[in-house]
Design a protein around this motif. Structure first.
Motif, PDB file in Angstrom:
ATOM      1  N   LEU A 203     -10.800   0.177   3.967  1.00 19.57           N
ATOM      2  CA  LEU A 203     -12.170   0.982   4.278  1.00 19.57           C
ATOM      3  C   LEU A 203     -12.289   1.035   5.690  1.00 19.57           C
ATOM      4  CD1 LEU A 203     -14.042  -1.261   1.485  1.00 19.57           C
ATOM      5  CD2 LEU A 203     -13.037   0.788   1.285  1.00 19.57           C
TER       6      LEU A 203
ATOM      7  N   ASP B 296      -3.189  -4.549  -7.395  1.00 20.20           N
ATOM      8  CA  ASP B 296      -4.230  -3.476  -7.241  1.00 20.20           C
ATOM      9  C   ASP B 296      -4.728  -3.179  -6.048  1.00 20.20           C
ATOM     10  OD1 ASP B 296      -5.577  -1.627  -8.002  1.00 20.20           O
ATOM     11  OD2 ASP B 296      -7.111  -2.652  -9.487  1.00 20.20           O
ATOM     12  N   THR B 297      -3.877  -2.116  -5.483  1.00 24.44           N
ATOM     13  CA  THR B 297      -4.471  -2.048  -3.918  1.00 24.44           C
ATOM     14  C   THR B 297      -4.824  -0.467  -3.947  1.00 24.44           C
ATOM     15  OG1 THR B 297      -2.221  -1.131  -3.418  1.00 24.44           O
ATOM     16  CG2 THR B 297      -3.031  -3.491  -2.809  1.00 24.44           C
ATOM     17  N   LYS B 298      -5.641  -0.136  -3.110  1.00 23.00           N
ATOM     18  CA  LYS B 298      -6.263   1.428  -2.939  1.00 23.00           C
ATOM     19  C   LYS B 298      -5.840   1.586  -1.231  1.00 23.00           C
ATOM     20  CE  LYS B 298      -9.914   2.110  -6.139  1.00 23.00           C
ATOM     21  NZ  LYS B 298     -10.246   0.435  -6.219  1.00 23.00           N
ATOM     22  N   SER B 299      -5.075   2.798  -1.282  1.00 22.62           N
ATOM     23  CA  SER B 299      -4.849   2.821   0.250  1.00 22.62           C
ATOM     24  C   SER B 299      -5.784   3.675   1.144  1.00 22.62           C
ATOM     25  CB  SER B 299      -3.490   4.065   0.214  1.00 22.62           C
ATOM     26  OG  SER B 299      -2.189   3.299  -0.235  1.00 22.62           O
TER      27      SER B 299
ATOM     28  N   ALA C 104      -8.797  -2.798  -0.831  1.00 18.72           N
ATOM     29  CA  ALA C 104      -8.796  -1.677  -0.491  1.00 18.72           C
ATOM     30  C   ALA C 104      -8.960  -1.380   0.851  1.00 18.72           C
ATOM     31  CB  ALA C 104      -9.925  -0.513  -1.167  1.00 18.72           C
TER      32      ALA C 104
ATOM     33  N   ARG D 261       7.673   1.402   1.556  1.00 18.65           N
ATOM     34  CA  ARG D 261       6.059   1.288   1.677  1.00 18.65           C
ATOM     35  C   ARG D 261       5.691  -0.201   2.527  1.00 18.65           C
ATOM     36  NH1 ARG D 261       4.697   0.419  -4.702  1.00 18.65           N
ATOM     37  NH2 ARG D 261       2.289   0.336  -3.772  1.00 18.65           N
TER      38      ARG D 261
ATOM     39  N   PHE E 245       0.763  -1.084   0.031  1.00 21.02           N
ATOM     40  CA  PHE E 245       0.093  -0.150   0.094  1.00 21.02           C
ATOM     41  C   PHE E 245       0.749   1.215  -0.193  1.00 21.02           C
ATOM     42  CE2 PHE E 245      -2.777  -3.216   1.752  1.00 21.02           C
ATOM     43  CZ  PHE E 245      -3.844  -2.840   1.045  1.00 21.02           C
ATOM     44  N   GLU E 246       0.248   2.383  -0.543  1.00 23.47           N
ATOM     45  CA  GLU E 246       0.961   3.629  -0.360  1.00 23.47           C
ATOM     46  C   GLU E 246       0.843   4.140   1.593  1.00 23.47           C
ATOM     47  OE1 GLU E 246       2.821   5.523  -2.151  1.00 23.47           O
ATOM     48  OE2 GLU E 246       2.541   4.238  -3.956  1.00 23.47           O
TER      49      GLU E 246
ATOM     50  N   THR F 229      -8.999  -6.617  -6.440  1.00 26.98           N
ATOM     51  CA  THR F 229      -8.351  -5.532  -5.886  1.00 26.98           C
ATOM     52  C   THR F 229      -8.471  -5.434  -4.222  1.00 26.98           C
ATOM     53  OG1 THR F 229     -10.446  -4.532  -6.121  1.00 26.98           O
ATOM     54  CG2 THR F 229      -8.892  -4.087  -7.928  1.00 26.98           C
TER      55      THR F 229
ATOM     56  N   GLN G  35     -11.962  -7.259  -3.389  1.00 25.51           N
ATOM     57  CA  GLN G  35     -12.930  -7.039  -4.546  1.00 25.51           C
ATOM     58  C   GLN G  35     -12.471  -8.035  -5.644  1.00 25.51           C
ATOM     59  OE1 GLN G  35     -15.811  -5.007  -4.710  1.00 25.51           O
ATOM     60  NE2 GLN G  35     -16.558  -6.269  -6.154  1.00 25.51           N
TER      61      GLN G  35
ATOM     62  N   LEU H 244      -7.916   6.255   3.140  1.00 23.83           N
ATOM     63  CA  LEU H 244      -8.088   7.845   3.070  1.00 23.83           C
ATOM     64  C   LEU H 244      -7.724   8.514   4.218  1.00 23.83           C
ATOM     65  CD1 LEU H 244     -11.901   7.885   1.424  1.00 23.83           C
ATOM     66  CD2 LEU H 244      -9.529   8.108   0.307  1.00 23.83           C
TER      67      LEU H 244
END
Lengths: 260, 288, 154
Positions: free
Chosen positions: C102, C134-137, C100, C79, C46-47, C98, C115, C139
């Motif tokens: 959350l 594919d990762t979303k860091s 994420a 990272r 992740f970032e 992916t 996902q 928020l």
């Protein structure tokens, strides 16, 4: 003046260390040597009854009430954030990690610990221990050892029962009275409670507390001055010392288990 | 049979009168010194207890007569000296050997020391159950025999708390003879008893000693009772033996201390006052 | 009190304790996804992991399928690398899935949302030790506010 103070500190320290030494020797003498199952087992069962079963009522009642109070208090705070579904984890984690082992240990020190100290102190005062020794029966093995094992076995069991009853008490108040969703109570609990991290650590804590409380109770009784005030002092000391030791060790264990 | 004339250390004048076969000595205390903290209780104490006899140790209160019994039982360790029990030196025995030796002796405590959580029957059965693997029916037989000997067969189901002081002591006596020991140590068996139970206990000590061929050591300060049952008497005071002999010999003992003790005079060789600074001096300190 | 009665009561005491322990381990604690052998491990970079913690749940459509086993920092790129422990019974996620970070509710805990991706001949199934690319860091509130202000400035 300063020399006097220094002497006092020195004397107190030596006295303390001597006490630890005697307590250690006592436990060593009690646990050393091969246990005789044929004779030992009935004695252990008897002590499990005296120490464990007879403490059950106070444990059940306290556990129930502490669980209910936790749920009531927790609910009033959580509901402000709309987080009342977290009531289950709140009740369960408080009980499993802290209140179960600690309150059980404190109640145990008051209920069983003081009784053990008084009993052994009186046995000493009425020369029963001495008499036993002269009958070539070692009181450390005949009197101290079964009580030690019964305490070490009973207390984790009592703590587990306390915790379970507390969680049911929390359910009683939270779900049946205040109307938190019943399924949510259990599922939120399951999502946040881990068998090893929480349940097992709680059991380990109560094992350590059991060792401390029973050891102090036995030592204070065995080392009591065999007079009325000596025994009453020893009984008080058992409750005070054991309670303080439990709280101190609780901090250390909590720091080791959950702090890092 | 070889008979040796045993000369007692210390007061030889009396020893010549009494002859004891050496091999008939069950307990031989030699040069015993024992102190508690800074306080010396015994200094170079010598005593012999003959097998099959009732030997009494008398002396004023607080000189550690009970301590002597504990030393013989190995519960206390002397600073120096020997306590020979048969061929074994009690202070030097290992834990296991000491426990084995204790099975051959028993002690009757002043309080009786009955286990308060057991009935009289279980109390008497306790040493048998601990040290033997006899079947319960046989244990019952032995216990009833021992209780019959002290006249308490009917009280077997009572708890110790329900017994009078004299009965408790008799029950404890039944327990003490449960394993047929060679030696019984009596700690103040007459203290705090009414005349009747005192008489009962005097009779019991004598008759048990003869019937079971026991060796009895009686520690007491009840002069009349002791003089009536003892074969041999030691008078202990001031950290050591001040006189010994048969009761008759003692009555004619030259020592003023022994005479004071036997006659129960308030003041004499044993001073009425505990060791203290002169009275006038302490009073003056208060005034000044 | 007879020996028999004492023994029965002690027996009852032990049974009660065992029942209480079973209640704690089955009803109170999460049963499952912890033992070795019943799970496999995946990694993800992740970032920024925000408030993610070890033992945070991994959910697919709200269902817990595993937990975060470890969080480490990769010392070459600095990272965070998160290790997931996924239950063996959910073992056919494609490598196009992916991941994420959350948040459950406004104040709730952070969790990993998995996902599942599409599957065709060129796509393989994720196996033990694989990385999810594919990762979303997470928020981060400060960054969000900063971005919002920056956009308004335009």
């Amino acid at each position: 003046m300063i020399a006097d103070k220094l002497q006092q500190i020195g004397a107190a320290t030596i006295g303390n260390v001597r006490g630890y030494g005697r307590a250690g020797i006592m436990l060593f003498g009690a646990l050393l040597g091969k246990p005789d199952i044929r004779k030992g087992f009935p004695l252990l069962v008897k002590q499990l009854y005296v120490i464990g079963v007879l403490s059950l009522l106070i444990i059940l009642v306290s556990g129930l009430f502490i669980g209910m109070v936790l749920a009531l208090q927790g609910y009033t705070v959580l509901v402000k954030f709309g987080a009342e579904q977290m009531l289950g984890p709140l009740v369960a984690l408080s009980l499993l990690r802290e209140l179960g082992p600690v309150v059980t240990a404190l109640l145990f020190a008051g209920r069983a610990g003081s009784a053990i100290t008084a009993e052994i102190g009186l046995m000493k005062a009425t020369e029963q221990l001495s008499g036993m020794e002269m009958m070539a029966v070692d009181p450390l093995r005949r009197i101290i050892a079964p009580r030690f094992w019964a305490g070490v076995i009973s207390m984790p069991l009592l703590a587990v029962i306390f915790t379970a009853v507390g969680i049911l008490g929390g359910h009683l108040v939270g779900v049946d009275w205040l109307g938190v969703d019943g399924g949510g109570y259990w599922s939120a609990m399951q999502a946040n409670v881990d068998l090893y991290q929480d349940v097992m650590n709680g059991v380990i804590k109560s094992m350590v507390f059991a060792l401390i409380v029973i050891w102090i109770a036995l030592h204070k009784g065995y080392d009591a001055v065999p007079t009325s005030e000596g025994i009453s002092q020893a009984t008080t000391q058992t409750v005070v010392t054991a309670s303080l030791a439990v709280l101190a060790f609780d901090f250390i264990l909590t720091a080791l288990m959950f702090g890092g | 049979m070889y008979i040796a004339f045993y000369s007692f250390r210390g007061t030889t004048a009396l020893a010549a009168a009494e002859s004891i076969n050496v091999s008939d000595i069950l307990i031989d205390i030699q040069q015993l010194t024992f102190s508690r903290g800074d306080r010396v209780i015994y200094r170079d104490l010598n005593m012999q207890f003959a097998r099959g006899k009732v030997t009494a140790i008398m002396g004023p209160s607080g000189i550690g007569k009970t301590t002597l019994l504990r030393l013989i039982g190995g519960q206390l360790k002397p600073d120096s000296g020997h306590i020979m029990f048969g061929n074994e030196d009690i202070p030097l025995l290992s834990r296991n050997a000491l426990y084995a030796a204790r099975q051959r002796m028993s002690m009757l405590f002043q309080s009786g020391a009955l286990f308060t959580d057991m009935t009289v029957f279980d109390n008497v059965a306790f040493p048998i159950r601990e040290h033997t693997r006899l079947p319960e029916s046989l244990i019952r037989l032995i216990v009833l025999m021992k209780l019959e000997a002290v006249g308490l067969r009917g009280a077997r189901d009572l708890m110790p708390a329900e017994l009078s002081g004299g009965m408790a002591r008799r029950a404890a006596l039944a327990r003490a003879i449960a394993l047929d020991p060679e030696l019984i140590l009596y700690d103040e068996p007459f203290a705090g008893q009414d005349p009747i139970s005192m008489g009962v206990i005097v009779r019991l000590i004598r008759s048990l000693n003869n019937a079971l061929n026991l060796t009895s050591v009686v520690v007491s300060h009840d002069v009349t009772e002791v003089m009536s049952i003892a074969d041999y008497v030691y008078v202990v005071a001031e950290q050591t033996v001040i006189g010994h002999g048969t009761p008759e010999q003692l009555r004619a003992h030259p020592s003023p201390l022994v005479q004071q003790f036997l006659k129960g005079e308030a003041d004499g060789a044993v001073p009425f006052h505990f060791k203290a600074a002169p009275y006038e001096q302490e009073l003056m300190e208060l005034v000044g | 009190m007879t020996t028999r009665k004492i023994e029965i009561l002690v027996g009852g005491f032990i049974v009660l304790a065992i029942a209480a322990f079973l209640l704690l381990s089955l009803q109170v604690a999460s049963s499952g996804v912890a033992g070795t052998g019943q799970s496999y491990r995946l990694h993800a970079k992740f970032e920024n992991i925000g408030g993610l913690k070890v033992r945070s749940p991994v959910k697919v459509g709200g269902v817990v399928v595993g937990r975060v086993a470890a969080i480490e920092l990769d010392t070459t790129y600095y990272r965070p690398v998160v290790t997931l422990e996924i239950n063996k019974s959910y073992s056919n996620f494609p490598e196009t899935s992916t991941l994420a970070i959350l948040t459950s509710g406004l104040l709730g805990e952070q969790y990993l949302g998995l996902q599942p991706g599409f599957l065709d001949e060129t796509v393989e199934i994720l196996a033990d030790g694989d990385y999810i690319e594919d990762t979303k860091s997470a928020l981060v509130l400060e960054e969000l506010i900063g971005q919002f202000l920056f956009n308004r400035g335009n």
